[in-house]
Structure formats: C-alpha cells, structure tokens
Design a protein around this motif. Structure first.
Motif, mmCIF file in Angstrom:
data_model
loop_
_atom_site.group_PDB
_atom_site.id
_atom_site.type_symbol
_atom_site.label_atom_id
_atom_site.label_comp_id
_atom_site.label_asym_id
_atom_site.label_seq_id
_atom_site.Cartn_x
_atom_site.Cartn_y
_atom_site.Cartn_z
ATOM 1 N N LYS A 177 -101.787 -10.959 52.950
ATOM 2 C CA LYS A 177 -101.701 -10.612 51.531
ATOM 3 C C LYS A 177 -101.507 -9.118 51.314
ATOM 4 N N LYS A 178 -102.149 -8.289 52.125
ATOM 5 C CA LYS A 178 -101.951 -6.848 51.981
ATOM 6 C C LYS A 178 -100.540 -6.444 52.396
ATOM 7 N N SER A 179 -99.967 -7.159 53.345
ATOM 8 C CA SER A 179 -98.604 -6.840 53.766
ATOM 9 C C SER A 179 -97.621 -7.016 52.614
ATOM 10 N N VAL A 180 -97.821 -8.046 51.805
ATOM 11 C CA VAL A 180 -96.944 -8.252 50.649
ATOM 12 C C VAL A 180 -97.049 -7.070 49.688
ATOM 13 N N MET A 181 -98.253 -6.543 49.519
ATOM 14 C CA MET A 181 -98.442 -5.375 48.643
ATOM 15 C C MET A 181 -97.726 -4.155 49.209
ATOM 16 N N ARG A 182 -97.828 -3.958 50.510
ATOM 17 C CA ARG A 182 -97.163 -2.810 51.132
ATOM 18 C C ARG A 182 -95.650 -2.985 51.140
ATOM 19 N N LEU A 183 -95.187 -4.199 51.243
ATOM 20 C CA LEU A 183 -93.751 -4.435 51.156
ATOM 21 C C LEU A 183 -93.218 -4.029 49.791
ATOM 22 N N ALA A 184 -93.989 -4.282 48.747
ATOM 23 C CA ALA A 184 -93.569 -3.857 47.407
ATOM 24 C C ALA A 184 -93.408 -2.342 47.350
ATOM 25 N N VAL A 185 -94.319 -1.632 48.032
ATOM 26 C CA VAL A 185 -94.210 -0.170 48.100
ATOM 27 C C VAL A 185 -92.932 0.226 48.846
ATOM 28 N N GLY A 186 -92.661 -0.466 49.940
ATOM 29 C CA GLY A 186 -91.452 -0.181 50.708
ATOM 30 C C GLY A 186 -90.187 -0.462 49.925
ATOM 31 N N TYR A 187 -90.145 -1.632 49.262
ATOM 32 C CA TYR A 187 -88.970 -1.971 48.452
ATOM 33 C C TYR A 187 -88.755 -0.914 47.369
ATOM 34 N N GLY A 188 -89.852 -0.554 46.702
ATOM 35 C CA GLY A 188 -89.731 0.360 45.580
ATOM 36 C C GLY A 188 -89.414 1.781 45.994
ATOM 37 N N THR A 189 -89.907 2.201 47.148
ATOM 38 C CA THR A 189 -89.663 3.562 47.617
ATOM 39 C C THR A 189 -88.241 3.707 48.159
ATOM 40 N N ASP A 190 -87.881 2.827 49.095
ATOM 41 C CA ASP A 190 -86.537 2.888 49.667
ATOM 42 C C ASP A 190 -85.477 2.515 48.635
ATOM 43 N N GLY A 191 -85.845 1.612 47.731
ATOM 44 C CA GLY A 191 -84.865 1.107 46.779
ATOM 45 C C GLY A 191 -84.692 1.926 45.520
ATOM 46 N N LYS A 192 -85.621 2.829 45.230
ATOM 47 C CA LYS A 192 -85.565 3.580 43.969
ATOM 48 C C LYS A 192 -84.238 4.300 43.751
ATOM 49 N N PRO A 193 -83.679 4.983 44.750
ATOM 50 C CA PRO A 193 -82.390 5.652 44.518
ATOM 51 C C PRO A 193 -81.246 4.668 44.248
ATOM 52 N N TYR A 194 -81.468 3.388 44.518
ATOM 53 C CA TYR A 194 -80.429 2.378 44.344
ATOM 54 C C TYR A 194 -80.726 1.444 43.172
ATOM 55 N N GLY A 195 -81.670 1.830 42.333
ATOM 56 C CA GLY A 195 -81.981 1.021 41.158
ATOM 57 C C GLY A 195 -82.812 -0.207 41.444
ATOM 58 N N ILE A 196 -83.483 -0.247 42.601
ATOM 59 C CA ILE A 196 -84.295 -1.396 42.983
ATOM 60 C C ILE A 196 -85.760 -1.095 42.712
ATOM 61 N N THR A 197 -86.443 -2.019 42.060
ATOM 62 C CA THR A 197 -87.870 -1.906 41.774
ATOM 63 C C THR A 197 -88.629 -2.932 42.604
ATOM 64 N N GLY A 198 -89.738 -2.526 43.200
ATOM 65 C CA GLY A 198 -90.585 -3.431 43.982
ATOM 66 C C GLY A 198 -91.954 -3.575 43.356
ATOM 67 N N VAL A 199 -92.400 -4.820 43.183
ATOM 68 C CA VAL A 199 -93.696 -5.111 42.564
ATOM 69 C C VAL A 199 -94.337 -6.286 43.299
ATOM 70 N N ALA A 200 -95.660 -6.281 43.399
ATOM 71 C CA ALA A 200 -96.406 -7.442 43.888
ATOM 72 C C ALA A 200 -97.242 -7.995 42.741
ATOM 73 N N ILE A 201 -97.267 -9.321 42.621
ATOM 74 C CA ILE A 201 -98.049 -9.986 41.578
ATOM 75 C C ILE A 201 -99.106 -10.856 42.233
ATOM 76 N N SER A 202 -100.335 -10.739 41.731
ATOM 77 C CA SER A 202 -101.438 -11.561 42.223
ATOM 78 C C SER A 202 -101.868 -12.554 41.147
ATOM 79 N N PRO A 203 -101.658 -13.859 41.369
ATOM 80 C CA PRO A 203 -102.215 -14.845 40.438
ATOM 81 C C PRO A 203 -103.740 -14.873 40.547
ATOM 82 N N GLY A 204 -104.374 -15.511 39.584
ATOM 83 C CA GLY A 204 -105.808 -15.745 39.668
ATOM 84 C C GLY A 204 -106.070 -17.073 40.361
ATOM 85 N N TRP A 205 -107.086 -17.822 39.877
ATOM 86 C CA TRP A 205 -107.348 -19.166 40.407
ATOM 87 C C TRP A 205 -106.198 -20.063 39.986
#
Length: 309
Positions: A177-205
């Motif tokens: 689960k933490k890897s998915v959060m860090r992937l969002a950081v990677g997508y958003g950081t590497d992708g920012k100059p290319y108009g790509i946004t990275g986000v992770a969403i956590s549902p509840g129960w």
C-alpha cells in the motif's frame, strides 16, 4: 453527476469487482470511454475463483451512460500490457486521459496470522504478493505514461489503503500500500513537466462484493448488518463506503481543471468528498456525516438516516 468526462478515455485495471468496478461505473456515469481490465471473464476465472467478470463491468459502464470495453489482461505479463496499450492507442487515436491502477492481487492471502512478525511469514509467497500488487502498477504505468506525455496531459491514480504515516500491522501489506503512495509521487514528479498528475486515493471501509457476502447483506440492505445486532457492536459498518463512492472521488479529480493541486498526494475518498461535495449512493458522506455527528453529539443512530435519499 454531469457528463463531465464525455469524450475522455480511461483505463481502469482490476475493474472486475470492488473499487475497480465502482470506479468504472462512475466514469461511465460521467460519459467516459472506459477500458475495463482484469483476469476473470465469463469463459475463464482467475485463481480467486470469484464470479464477477470484466464483461459485466463493461456492461454496467454502458448502462450508466458511458462506453465500456472489457479486455482480459494479466498485468504481470509485460506483453499483454504492451498489447493492451497499443490497442487503446490505435482505437482512441493515441488518447488516454486517465489511468486508474486498482490491482491488489493479494485478496485472502494475508489473512492467515496477519500480525505475525515479518520473519515468520513465508518469504517466497509474500514476495509474490508484492509483485502482484506493485509490479502490475509499474508495468502498466510505464506503457501508459508516454501516451500522456505526448499529449501533455494525463492523470494517473493509484488505489491504496490508509495514510502515508500509518503502519498496517503487516510488513508485506504495508509495503504494497505504501508503494502505491510513492508511485503517485513518482508519477507526479517525473510527469509534471509533461502535464501528468499523480495521486493516490484511499477508500475507507469498502463494501465490496466479498465484504457484503461476509456480512450476509446486499448493497440494497447493507445497514442491516449493524441493526440486526442488538448490541450494535459493529459501528465501523455504518462508516463503510460503497465502491461507487471511490468512483465518485476519481470522477471529481478527473473533472477538475486544477487537479494538479493534488499532485503527488495521498487522499482519503471522504476527504475528497468534502472538497468536491459528492456523497455515497445513499446521500451520506461516510465518516463525515450522520455517524460522526451522532457520536460527537451523543445522539442515537437511526436506521432511516442510512436509507437512500
């Protein structure tokens, strides 16, 4: 919900059931074309042996008002993912506006002695879960990102669990689960100059199909699980969310022209519901509405408050 995503193309992985199916349906409500991938079809079940199929999900997208396209894909197989993205590129003139990675791949795999120290778990088996839950996201994103970068526009969302600063009582689950959060950081950081946004969403129960079966209820009478217990011990259930609630969170982000303000962040679905003003299917905001107000004010919970509005 408006048809805010009409003309847009989305890929939802792990769309067979649960949050993936709920997300695909809500994207359909918003008018999107949704490629729904998973391993279970009407002709072949995955090792989970669940009855839900990707064809059913695609049909539900169509019924909701979108265009659902079911494609059987094992996202651990690089060539299958390559073929999937090449197909979307050809059929949609190179367009993928939204990628939602919802593959978990460890259903039922960590329930046995979940809280044992990590060195007492079967290493080979647990590493397999990590590959299912993390490698699938990386492989799929690797093929999708160039299409988004070429168009200078794209949103990449990973479905996770919990908050970045919490521990999930199991090292292997926590890493997934933490890897998915860090992937969002990677997508958003590497992708920012290319108009790509990275986000992770956590549902509840989440009231997934499996959870509803466990509680012996349906989505139509889900609150009965709480009310049939005279001592009302299962209060968490009244804070539960339908998979469609997560879907509405995804639609809200995908419809926001300023979605980049959430870049690299992990957000709970209920946090986004407060920000964007959407509710669950019954008109309630889980965790922020009737349940919390009653607990704070010391009021009695009423069954009718949880019925659809």
């Amino acid at each position: 919900m408006t048809r805010a995503l009409e003309g847009q193309v989305a890929l939802v992985t792990g769309a067979t059931r649960g949050a993936g199916r709920g997300i695909a349906i809500e994207l359909g409500v918003a008018g999107a074309t949704v490629y729904c991938t998973g391993r279970t079809t009407r002709a072949q079940r995955s090792p989970l042996n669940r009855p839900e199929t990707i064809e059913e999900t695609a049909e539900l997208v169509n019924e909701a008002g979108g265009t659902g396209i079911a494609v059987q894909v094992d996202h651990m197989d690089i060539e299958q993912v390559r073929a999937l993205v090449a197909r979307i590129e050809q059929e949609q003139n190179g367009r993928i506006d939204l990628l939602v990675n919802d593959i978990w791949g460890g259903q039922g795999e960590l329930t046995d002695n979940h809280a044992k120290p990590f060195w007492e778990h079967d290493l080979e088996h647990r590493l397999g879960i990590l590959r299912n839950a993390v490698d699938t996201h990386v492989i799929t994103s690797w093929f999708v990102a160039p299409l988004m970068a070429k168009r200078q526009k794209g949103l990449m969302i990973g479905i996770t669990d919990g908050a970045p600063d919490m521990y999930h009582d199991n090292l292997f689950y926590d890493l997934c689960k933490k890897s998915v959060m860090r992937l969002a950081v990677g997508y958003g950081t590497d992708g920012k100059p290319y108009g790509i946004t990275g986000v992770a969403i956590s549902p509840g129960w989440l009231r997934s199909e499996e959870m509803l079966e466990w509680a012996e209820v349906t989505e139509e009478n889900w609150q009965d699980y709480y009310w049939r217990d005279p001592e009302h011990r299962h209060s968490f259930w009244l804070r539960s969310e339908s998979p469609r609630f997560t879907g509405r969170a995804v639609v809200a982000l995908a419809s926001d022209p300023e979605v980049a303000r959430w870049n690299c962040r992990t957000m709970y679905a209920e946090q986004l519901s407060v920000e964007y003003g959407f509710t669950d299917l019954n008109g309630v905001t889980p965790g922020q509405g009737i349940y919390s107000a009653a607990v704070i004010d010391g009021q009695a919970l009423r069954r009718e408050d949880y019925l659809p509005r």
